[in-house]
Motif scaffolding. Structure first.
Motif, mmCIF file in Angstrom:
data_model
loop_
_atom_site.group_PDB
_atom_site.id
_atom_site.type_symbol
_atom_site.label_atom_id
_atom_site.label_comp_id
_atom_site.label_asym_id
_atom_site.label_seq_id
_atom_site.Cartn_x
_atom_site.Cartn_y
_atom_site.Cartn_z
ATOM 1 N N ALA A 213 -7.107 13.250 0.149
ATOM 2 C CA ALA A 213 -5.946 12.986 1.010
ATOM 3 C C ALA A 213 -6.309 12.293 2.319
ATOM 4 N N GLU A 214 -7.552 11.877 2.496
ATOM 5 C CA GLU A 214 -7.835 10.933 3.578
ATOM 6 C C GLU A 214 -7.210 9.586 3.271
ATOM 7 N N HIS A 215 -6.989 9.277 1.992
ATOM 8 C CA HIS A 215 -6.247 8.066 1.637
ATOM 9 C C HIS A 215 -4.818 8.190 2.158
ATOM 10 N N LEU A 216 -4.278 7.109 2.680
ATOM 11 C CA LEU A 216 -2.891 7.136 3.128
ATOM 12 C C LEU A 216 -1.932 7.252 1.945
ATOM 13 N N VAL A 217 -2.202 6.496 0.875
ATOM 14 C CA VAL A 217 -1.300 6.439 -0.276
ATOM 15 C C VAL A 217 -1.529 7.659 -1.166
ATOM 16 N N THR A 218 -0.464 8.389 -1.456
ATOM 17 C CA THR A 218 -0.605 9.643 -2.199
ATOM 18 C C THR A 218 -1.130 9.436 -3.612
ATOM 19 N N ALA A 219 -0.883 8.269 -4.197
ATOM 20 C CA ALA A 219 -1.383 7.996 -5.549
ATOM 21 C C ALA A 219 -2.903 8.004 -5.608
ATOM 22 N N ARG B 291 1.156 17.274 7.268
ATOM 23 C CA ARG B 291 1.535 17.637 8.631
ATOM 24 C C ARG B 291 1.660 16.431 9.545
ATOM 25 N N TRP B 292 0.727 15.458 9.384
ATOM 26 C CA TRP B 292 0.652 14.387 10.370
ATOM 27 C C TRP B 292 1.281 13.070 9.936
ATOM 28 N N VAL B 293 1.140 12.668 8.690
ATOM 29 C CA VAL B 293 1.623 11.333 8.298
ATOM 30 C C VAL B 293 3.110 11.146 8.547
ATOM 31 N N PRO B 294 3.983 12.116 8.202
ATOM 32 C CA PRO B 294 5.409 11.911 8.520
ATOM 33 C C PRO B 294 5.663 11.742 10.015
ATOM 34 N N ARG C 33 -11.768 3.454 -16.198
ATOM 35 C CA ARG C 33 -11.197 2.123 -15.956
ATOM 36 C C ARG C 33 -9.682 2.136 -16.161
ATOM 37 N N HIS C 34 -9.228 2.819 -17.201
ATOM 38 C CA HIS C 34 -7.785 2.921 -17.430
ATOM 39 C C HIS C 34 -7.106 3.641 -16.270
ATOM 40 N N ARG C 35 -7.732 4.701 -15.780
ATOM 41 C CA ARG C 35 -7.164 5.436 -14.652
ATOM 42 C C ARG C 35 -7.094 4.537 -13.410
ATOM 43 N N ALA C 36 -8.147 3.753 -13.201
ATOM 44 C CA ALA C 36 -8.157 2.852 -12.044
ATOM 45 C C ALA C 36 -7.110 1.761 -12.171
ATOM 46 N N GLU C 37 -6.902 1.268 -13.382
ATOM 47 C CA GLU C 37 -5.927 0.196 -13.576
ATOM 48 C C GLU C 37 -4.506 0.640 -13.247
ATOM 49 N N ARG C 38 -4.234 1.952 -13.357
ATOM 50 C CA ARG C 38 -2.886 2.439 -13.039
ATOM 51 C C ARG C 38 -2.527 2.205 -11.574
ATOM 52 N N VAL C 39 -3.531 2.172 -10.699
ATOM 53 C CA VAL C 39 -3.262 1.903 -9.283
ATOM 54 C C VAL C 39 -3.717 0.485 -8.908
ATOM 55 N N ASN C 40 -3.953 -0.338 -9.910
ATOM 56 C CA ASN C 40 -4.420 -1.726 -9.738
ATOM 57 C C ASN C 40 -5.746 -1.789 -8.983
ATOM 58 N N PRO D 117 3.410 5.117 2.048
ATOM 59 C CA PRO D 117 2.491 6.058 1.399
ATOM 60 C C PRO D 117 2.894 6.422 -0.025
ATOM 61 N N ALA D 118 4.142 6.151 -0.395
ATOM 62 C CA ALA D 118 4.603 6.494 -1.740
ATOM 63 C C ALA D 118 4.380 5.377 -2.750
ATOM 64 N N ARG D 119 3.805 4.254 -2.318
ATOM 65 C CA ARG D 119 3.606 3.169 -3.274
ATOM 66 C C ARG D 119 2.645 3.629 -4.373
ATOM 67 N N ASP D 120 2.818 3.056 -5.574
ATOM 68 C CA ASP D 120 2.062 3.577 -6.716
ATOM 69 C C ASP D 120 0.855 2.747 -7.098
ATOM 70 N N SER D 121 0.718 1.536 -6.539
ATOM 71 C CA SER D 121 -0.435 0.703 -6.902
ATOM 72 C C SER D 121 -0.628 -0.386 -5.864
ATOM 73 N N ALA D 122 -1.813 -0.995 -5.901
ATOM 74 C CA ALA D 122 -2.124 -2.068 -4.962
ATOM 75 C C ALA D 122 -1.401 -3.351 -5.357
ATOM 76 N N PRO D 123 -0.962 -4.146 -4.372
ATOM 77 C CA PRO D 123 -0.329 -5.423 -4.709
ATOM 78 C C PRO D 123 -1.355 -6.410 -5.254
ATOM 79 N N ALA D 124 -0.871 -7.406 -5.964
ATOM 80 C CA ALA D 124 -1.746 -8.437 -6.525
ATOM 81 C C ALA D 124 -1.964 -9.538 -5.500
ATOM 82 N N CYS D 125 -3.133 -10.157 -5.575
ATOM 83 C CA CYS D 125 -3.439 -11.247 -4.653
ATOM 84 C C CYS D 125 -2.612 -12.471 -5.002
#
Length: 412
Positions: free
Chosen positions: A156-162, A20-23, A117-124, A54-62
């Motif tokens: 869904a308090e996270h901004l990124v849907t992933a 409802r609110w993010v868009p 750990r594998h699940r976490a690695e999918r979103v970096n 919000p549609a990005r699928d993973s965190a960027p690398a440093c």
């Protein structure tokens, strides 16, 4: 069952509020409100949308320094290592991924069970991932860094849907001078949310901060110990800051196995990789681990043996280069068989794996210099020398070298 139902209803309510609110926040200045929303979350949404999709699928690398360099220099490395056994135990037993960041929100260290750990690695959500607000939007790590207070972010308090399938519990870690040095995080799937998780985070942070206060202060101007450099191709030695580490052959074998298996070994599997069916007492095995741990100044997690300090390894460099299709770099690092005198079953297996991978890449390649370089490390491999001769044009001054190697191989 009641708790699971409550969590499911809460997640559904948050998903509804997010949709409802993010868009609307992306296109206009509004003031979200609602029973399911917390003001600090919606304020973070509004700040984050300027830089995060919000549609990005993973965190960027440093960028900049490598994760190994950052972790080696971090004041959190030693106290986290001291508590590694407890951190591993909590992560495994409760189904969490544990992470430690620096003050910028870059993850430097993680532990957890293989599935999580594998699940976490999918979103970096892994070493090198950036989780500050400008990089990954609203999450518990970014809120804890911004506010300097413990933070929980659910579904869904996270901004990124992933990240809507996650719940995260964080608290900042402060040095003796009060400065925030990083964040400790426990993360798991939304359905495992538990009110005691934040208490666990707080107690772990208290333990880390206690160790920071009691550690001996570093001499002014003294540099933190550098990463360990392990050379195990064609020879065997380990160095730190230009000085050789006092390791016996068995300890070099253990270090090599751990360097090639970043996720570590159970005690039973590591013992089998070292000794196979040989009857070796548990005390002998543990003594070798203890000696290596002392030589490294720590750096080996208990229970599941894994390296917790940066170790660069030429064999790992070869494998990484091959995965990237960079045979030139792989051959620059490859100087011969892996620990050629070792008879440890795990290393015999790794040795064969490396040799086959490099050899097959050379034989499939079109460049004579690759065949020449590998041929110098494999003087009795006639097929490699024949491949080099096919690639070298007539009159090439390098042909006599290859002819000599081929004759040696055929006459052996």
């Amino acid at each position: 069952m009641s708790q699971r139902s409550d969590l499911r209803r809460r997640r559904a309510a948050l998903e509804d509020e997010w949709s409802r609110w993010v868009p609307r926040l992306r296109t206009a200045t509004v003031s979200p409100c609602g029973g399911a929303l917390r003001p600090e979350v919606t304020a973070s949404w509004a700040r984050s949308l300027g830089s995060v999709d919000p549609a990005r699928d993973s965190a960027p690398a440093c960028g900049g320094r490598t994760v190994s360099e950052r972790w080696a220099a971090s004041p959190l490395r030693r106290p986290v290592h001291d508590l590694a056994g407890e951190l591993h135990s909590i992560a495994h037993d409760a189904g969490f991924v544990t992470a430690v960041t620096d003050e910028s929100g870059t993850i430097l260290w993680t532990c957890g069970g293989r599935t999580m750990r594998h699940r976490a690695e999918r979103v970096n959500f892994a070493p090198g991932g950036r989780w500050d607000e400008s990089a990954m939007g609203t999450n518990a790590l970014s809120l804890a860094l911004r506010t300097g207070r413990p933070s929980t972010v659910f579904s869904a308090e996270h901004l990124v849907t992933a990240l809507h399938g996650w719940v995260c519990y964080c608290a900042p870690v402060r040095g003796p001078d009060g400065r925030v040095l990083g964040v400790l995080d426990l993360s798991t799937t939304w359905d495992r949310s538990h009110p005691l998780a934040m208490s666990t985070v707080r107690s772990l942070v208290t333990a880390i901060e206690g160790r920071l206060r009691t550690e001996s202060p570093t001499r002014p101007g003294a540099a933190a110990p550098g990463p360990v450099r392990l050379t195990c191709l064609g020879t065997g030695r380990a160095e730190r800051d230009g000085a050789a580490l006092p390791l016996r052959p068995r300890q070099l074998e253990i270090l090599t196995l751990l360097a090639l298996e970043p996720r570590g070994y159970t005690p039973e599997r590591l013992r089998e990789a070292l000794y196979g069916d040989r009857p070796v007492t548990a005390s002998t095995f543990k003594a070798e681990i203890s000696h290596l741990r002392r030589a490294l100044g720590g750096g080996i997690a208990p229970r599941r043996y894994a390296l917790t300090l940066p170790v660069s390894c030429d064999a790992a460099d070869v494998l990484r280069a091959l995965e990237q299709g960079d045979l030139t770099t792989a051959l620059r690092h490859y100087r011969g068989p892996l620990l050629p005198r070792s008879e440890a079953p795990g290393l015999v297996e790794w040795r064969a794996r490396l040799e086959v991978a490099v050899r097959e890449a050379v034989l499939a390649g079109p460049r004579p210099e690759h065949a020449l370089r590998y041929g110098a490390c494999a003087p009795y491999d006639a097929e490699v020398h024949e491949h080099a001769l096919r690639l070298l044009p007539p009159g090439d001054p390098r042909r006599p070298i290859v002819v000599g190697r081929l004759r040696t191989a055929l006459n052996d």
